[in-house]
Design a protein around this motif. Structure first.
Motif, PDB file in Angstrom:
ATOM      1  N   MET A   1       0.842  -1.190   0.000  1.00 43.54           N
ATOM      2  CA  MET A   1       0.000   0.000   0.000  1.00 43.54           C
ATOM      3  C   MET A   1       0.882   1.247   0.000  1.00 43.54           C
ATOM      4  SD  MET A   1      -2.914   1.120   2.781  1.00 43.54           S
ATOM      5  CE  MET A   1      -3.823  -0.399   2.524  1.00 43.54           C
ATOM      6  N   LYS A   2       0.467   2.244  -0.753  1.00 40.45           N
ATOM      7  CA  LYS A   2       1.226   3.492  -0.841  1.00 40.45           C
ATOM      8  C   LYS A   2       1.273   4.186   0.514  1.00 40.45           C
ATOM      9  CE  LYS A   2       3.225   6.797  -3.293  1.00 40.45           C
ATOM     10  NZ  LYS A   2       4.466   6.543  -4.047  1.00 40.45           N
ATOM     11  N   ASN A   3       2.488   4.564   0.949  1.00 45.46           N
ATOM     12  CA  ASN A   3       2.624   5.280   2.204  1.00 45.46           C
ATOM     13  C   ASN A   3       2.159   6.715   2.063  1.00 45.46           C
ATOM     14  OD1 ASN A   3       3.716   3.139   3.675  1.00 45.46           O
ATOM     15  ND2 ASN A   3       5.785   3.561   2.921  1.00 45.46           N
ATOM     16  N   GLY A   4       1.589   7.272   3.125  1.00 37.88           N
ATOM     17  CA  GLY A   4       1.177   8.667   3.141  1.00 37.88           C
ATOM     18  C   GLY A   4       1.857   9.410   4.265  1.00 37.88           C
ATOM     19  N   ARG A   5       1.170  10.341   4.855  1.00 39.51           N
ATOM     20  CA  ARG A   5       1.702  11.114   5.970  1.00 39.51           C
ATOM     21  C   ARG A   5       1.273  10.486   7.291  1.00 39.51           C
ATOM     22  NH1 ARG A   5      -0.216  16.917   5.271  1.00 39.51           N
ATOM     23  NH2 ARG A   5      -0.360  16.417   3.045  1.00 39.51           N
ATOM     24  N   THR A   6       1.769  11.029   8.395  1.00 36.56           N
ATOM     25  CA  THR A   6       1.355  10.534   9.703  1.00 36.56           C
ATOM     26  C   THR A   6      -0.019  11.095  10.052  1.00 36.56           C
ATOM     27  OG1 THR A   6       2.305  12.385  10.947  1.00 36.56           O
ATOM     28  CG2 THR A   6       3.768  10.507  10.445  1.00 36.56           C
ATOM     29  N   LEU A   7      -0.672  10.445  10.990  1.00 35.59           N
ATOM     30  CA  LEU A   7      -1.984  10.913  11.431  1.00 35.59           C
ATOM     31  C   LEU A   7      -1.870  12.293  12.076  1.00 35.59           C
ATOM     32  CD1 LEU A   7      -4.885   9.886  11.415  1.00 35.59           C
ATOM     33  CD2 LEU A   7      -4.503   8.909  13.681  1.00 35.59           C
ATOM     34  N   VAL A   8      -0.779  12.534  12.797  1.00 35.47           N
ATOM     35  CA  VAL A   8      -0.564  13.847  13.419  1.00 35.47           C
ATOM     36  C   VAL A   8      -0.408  14.912  12.346  1.00 35.47           C
ATOM     37  CG1 VAL A   8       1.021  15.238  14.811  1.00 35.47           C
ATOM     38  CG2 VAL A   8       0.413  12.915  15.544  1.00 35.47           C
ATOM     39  N   SER A   9       0.371  14.608  11.306  1.00 42.91           N
ATOM     40  CA  SER A   9       0.569  15.565  10.213  1.00 42.91           C
ATOM     41  C   SER A   9      -0.748  15.867   9.507  1.00 42.91           C
ATOM     42  CB  SER A   9       1.583  15.011   9.210  1.00 42.91           C
ATOM     43  OG  SER A   9       1.638  15.803   8.048  1.00 42.91           O
ATOM     44  N   LEU A  10      -1.571  14.838   9.312  1.00 41.34           N
ATOM     45  CA  LEU A  10      -2.875  15.053   8.688  1.00 41.34           C
ATOM     46  C   LEU A  10      -3.732  15.985   9.537  1.00 41.34           C
ATOM     47  CD1 LEU A  10      -5.021  14.193   6.499  1.00 41.34           C
ATOM     48  CD2 LEU A  10      -5.771  12.477   8.167  1.00 41.34           C
ATOM     49  N   ALA A  11      -3.788  15.740  10.839  1.00 37.79           N
ATOM     50  CA  ALA A  11      -4.602  16.567  11.730  1.00 37.79           C
ATOM     51  C   ALA A  11      -4.122  18.017  11.713  1.00 37.79           C
ATOM     52  CB  ALA A  11      -4.554  16.006  13.147  1.00 37.79           C
ATOM     53  N   ASN A 314      -2.754  -9.215  -7.733  1.00 41.10           N
ATOM     54  CA  ASN A 314      -1.698  -8.765  -6.830  1.00 41.10           C
ATOM     55  C   ASN A 314      -0.630  -7.950  -7.548  1.00 41.10           C
ATOM     56  OD1 ASN A 314      -2.243  -9.716  -4.031  1.00 41.10           O
ATOM     57  ND2 ASN A 314      -2.395 -11.694  -5.052  1.00 41.10           N
ATOM     58  N   ALA A 315      -0.380  -8.236  -8.824  1.00 41.06           N
ATOM     59  CA  ALA A 315       0.554  -7.414  -9.596  1.00 41.06           C
ATOM     60  C   ALA A 315       0.037  -5.989  -9.724  1.00 41.06           C
ATOM     61  CB  ALA A 315       0.777  -8.031 -10.975  1.00 41.06           C
ATOM     62  N   VAL A 316      -1.270  -5.857  -9.938  1.00 43.95           N
ATOM     63  CA  VAL A 316      -1.888  -4.529 -10.052  1.00 43.95           C
ATOM     64  C   VAL A 316      -1.792  -3.775  -8.729  1.00 43.95           C
ATOM     65  CG1 VAL A 316      -4.117  -3.364 -10.298  1.00 43.95           C
ATOM     66  CG2 VAL A 316      -3.439  -5.116 -11.951  1.00 43.95           C
ATOM     67  N   THR A 317      -2.176  -4.421  -7.625  1.00 45.98           N
ATOM     68  CA  THR A 317      -2.164  -3.720  -6.333  1.00 45.98           C
ATOM     69  C   THR A 317      -0.745  -3.497  -5.828  1.00 45.98           C
ATOM     70  OG1 THR A 317      -2.491  -5.839  -5.183  1.00 45.98           O
ATOM     71  CG2 THR A 317      -4.451  -4.528  -5.681  1.00 45.98           C
ATOM     72  N   HIS A 318       0.164  -4.416  -6.147  1.00 41.76           N
ATOM     73  CA  HIS A 318       1.563  -4.222  -5.744  1.00 41.76           C
ATOM     74  C   HIS A 318       2.169  -3.033  -6.481  1.00 41.76           C
ATOM     75  CE1 HIS A 318       5.506  -6.494  -4.501  1.00 41.76           C
ATOM     76  NE2 HIS A 318       5.455  -5.256  -4.056  1.00 41.76           N
ATOM     77  N   TYR A 319       1.826  -2.873  -7.756  1.00 41.67           N
ATOM     78  CA  TYR A 319       2.362  -1.749  -8.524  1.00 41.67           C
ATOM     79  C   TYR A 319       1.963  -0.407  -7.924  1.00 41.67           C
ATOM     80  CZ  TYR A 319       3.266   1.598 -12.195  1.00 41.67           C
ATOM     81  OH  TYR A 319       3.702   2.713 -12.878  1.00 41.67           O
ATOM     82  N   SER A 320       0.836  -0.369  -7.210  1.00 46.13           N
ATOM     83  CA  SER A 320       0.403   0.904  -6.611  1.00 46.13           C
ATOM     84  C   SER A 320       1.486   1.492  -5.711  1.00 46.13           C
ATOM     85  CB  SER A 320      -0.889   0.716  -5.815  1.00 46.13           C
ATOM     86  OG  SER A 320      -0.651  -0.018  -4.628  1.00 46.13           O
ATOM     87  N   GLN A 321       2.312   0.645  -5.109  1.00 43.61           N
ATOM     88  CA  GLN A 321       3.370   1.134  -4.230  1.00 43.61           C
ATOM     89  C   GLN A 321       4.472   1.857  -5.000  1.00 43.61           C
ATOM     90  OE1 GLN A 321       4.675  -1.768  -1.233  1.00 43.61           O
ATOM     91  NE2 GLN A 321       2.883  -3.008  -1.709  1.00 43.61           N
ATOM     92  N   ASP A 322       4.553   1.625  -6.311  1.00 43.48           N
ATOM     93  CA  ASP A 322       5.585   2.254  -7.133  1.00 43.48           C
ATOM     94  C   ASP A 322       5.147   3.598  -7.708  1.00 43.48           C
ATOM     95  OD1 ASP A 322       6.874  -0.144  -6.691  1.00 43.48           O
ATOM     96  OD2 ASP A 322       6.372  -0.970  -8.667  1.00 43.48           O
ATOM     97  N   VAL A 323       3.878   3.922  -7.598  1.00 45.75           N
ATOM     98  CA  VAL A 323       3.323   5.118  -8.235  1.00 45.75           C
ATOM     99  C   VAL A 323       3.559   6.326  -7.341  1.00 45.75           C
ATOM    100  CG1 VAL A 323       1.234   6.179  -9.166  1.00 45.75           C
ATOM    101  CG2 VAL A 323       1.578   3.707  -9.371  1.00 45.75           C
ATOM    102  N   ASP A 324       4.128   7.383  -7.899  1.00 46.09           N
ATOM    103  CA  ASP A 324       4.436   8.578  -7.103  1.00 46.09           C
ATOM    104  C   ASP A 324       3.175   9.304  -6.645  1.00 46.09           C
ATOM    105  OD1 ASP A 324       7.176   8.195  -7.302  1.00 46.09           O
ATOM    106  OD2 ASP A 324       7.338   9.375  -9.153  1.00 46.09           O
ATOM    107  N   ASP A 325       2.189   9.420  -7.522  1.00 45.61           N
ATOM    108  CA  ASP A 325       0.975  10.171  -7.220  1.00 45.61           C
ATOM    109  C   ASP A 325       0.037   9.331  -6.350  1.00 45.61           C
ATOM    110  OD1 ASP A 325      -2.060  10.795  -8.253  1.00 45.61           O
ATOM    111  OD2 ASP A 325      -0.853  12.612  -8.108  1.00 45.61           O
ATOM    112  N   TYR A 326      -0.304   9.833  -5.168  1.00 43.50           N
ATOM    113  CA  TYR A 326      -1.105   9.050  -4.215  1.00 43.50           C
ATOM    114  C   TYR A 326      -2.504   8.769  -4.764  1.00 43.50           C
ATOM    115  CZ  TYR A 326      -2.682   7.376   0.365  1.00 43.50           C
ATOM    116  OH  TYR A 326      -3.157   6.592   1.382  1.00 43.50           O
TER     117      TYR A 326
END
Length: 354
Positions: A1-11, A314-326
């Motif tokens: 899964m694509k990483n995002g920001r922390t919950l604190v940063s979001l708040a 799984n190839a499709v969902t795994h590739y999501s981790q490589d995509v720069d745009d969230y």
């Protein structure tokens, strides 16, 4: 899964935006478009205290062009090559238009040009309502949260609910809550399947809640501007946010999770008997993947060496981790969910591509 920001940063960012944004409902005749020599565009709004100048984001430019029925490619060509012609076109249509527009502004820029029927379901209010609900889920993990220019995402997993797809391959239950304040989609609550082996997320289209941002027209005076601040945006949506609670709980129920997990598990029994390159080509053409995306999905399919429908998902969902745009990465997680819903005939065209 694509990483995002922390919950604190979001708040922190939601609170900052709460204090910086402003909504106006403006008769078109009280707006003027202005483009400088560098191609920067502004909307000049005749407010009560005098003209106010706002920058215009790319999304808002596209929405303005659409509202005025100016092809966006032509709008952008005029902006870069003939800015005076662009202003003449836009202002002519604004002055002859009887409609009222909702302008959503942030940090002094117009970020969205919307109908005066647009119903605001704002990220701060949604987060304030739904975060306590999510935090009460058993052993909850906030796997990924993000706030992009167009959407907010809350992706959580509750590991108490799990299912073994094959020996050692475990998936867990989760839920995705997302929303757009700028007319870029609905508020939605959707089940999530989280695969531990690759940390892939798959967004399930079934059992979901979608709320469109359409309401009644705001105000009825054609020659005045209505300014909405955030303390006026709360009352209408309290009842709806109670429904969100119920849908979140249903999305991570055992029955919902097992039904979705079993649909995914069925793809294990779909062999890809054709040419894997052709299979991914058919997938790319069907779902509008560009060359880079097609190559990335194929790379994961070959690397994981699982030539089944399950391997393709799984190839499709795994590739999501490589995509720069969230936002685009999330679309790949949702594409995985669409694939497990395919009828047998459509899987046949993918699996036997040659």
């Amino acid at each position: 899964m694509k990483n995002g920001r922390t919950l604190v940063s979001l708040a922190q960012e939601l609170e900052r935006q709460l204090n910086s944004k402003k909504d106006l409902v403006v008769p078109s005749a009280l707006m003027r478009h202005d483009t400088d020599d560098t191609g920067q565009t502004r909307l000049v709004v005749e407010e009560t205290g005098g003209p106010a100048r706002y920058g215009v984001t790319p999304l808002a430019r596209r929405q303005l062009a659409d509202k005025l029925k100016i092809p966006y490619a032509y709008f952008e060509r005029m902006r870069s090559e003939q800015p005076v012609l662009l202003d003449r076109n836009v202002n002519t249509w604004l002055q002859s238009d009887d409609d009222r527009r909702m302008l959503r502004t942030l940090d002094g820029n117009v970020r969205a040009v919307l109908s005066d029927r647009y119903r605001r379901l704002d990220n701060y209010d949604l987060a304030e309502s739904v975060l306590p609900i999510l935090q009460r889920l058993p052993e909850v993990r906030f796997e990924s949260v993000e706030l992009t220019e167009t959407r907010m995402y809350l992706k959580v997993v509750t590991p108490q609910l799990k299912h073994e797809m094959s020996p050692g391959d475990v998936v867990q239950a989760g839920v995705v809550v997302s929303n757009s304040e700028v007319g870029h989609g609905t508020l939605s609550v959707q089940p999530l399947i989280y695969r531990l082996r690759c940390l892939n997320g798959l967004i399930v289209p079934d059992f979901s809640l979608h709320k469109t941002h359409v309401g009644r027209s705001i105000g009825n005076v054609a020659d005045t501007i209505t300014v909405f601040k955030d303390d006026t945006l709360q009352a209408d949506d309290k009842a709806f946010f109670l429904k969100v609670r119920d849908v979140v709980e249903a999305a991570v129920s055992e029955a919902t999770f097992l039904q979705a997990a079993q649909k995914l598990q069925k793809t294990l029994r779909i062999p890809l008997t054709g040419d894997p390159v052709k299979t991914v080509e058919v997938l790319a053409n069907r779902y509008a993947l560009n060359e880079q995306e097609r190559a990335g999905v194929l790379r994961h399919l070959i690397t994981d060496a699982d030539l089944t429908g399950y391997g393709l998902v799984n190839a499709v969902t795994h590739y999501s981790q490589d995509v720069d745009d969230y936002d685009r990465a999330t679309e790949f997680e949702a594409l995985g969910g669409r694939l497990i819903e395919l009828p047998q005939s459509e899987w046949k065209s993918l699996a036997e591509a040659a």
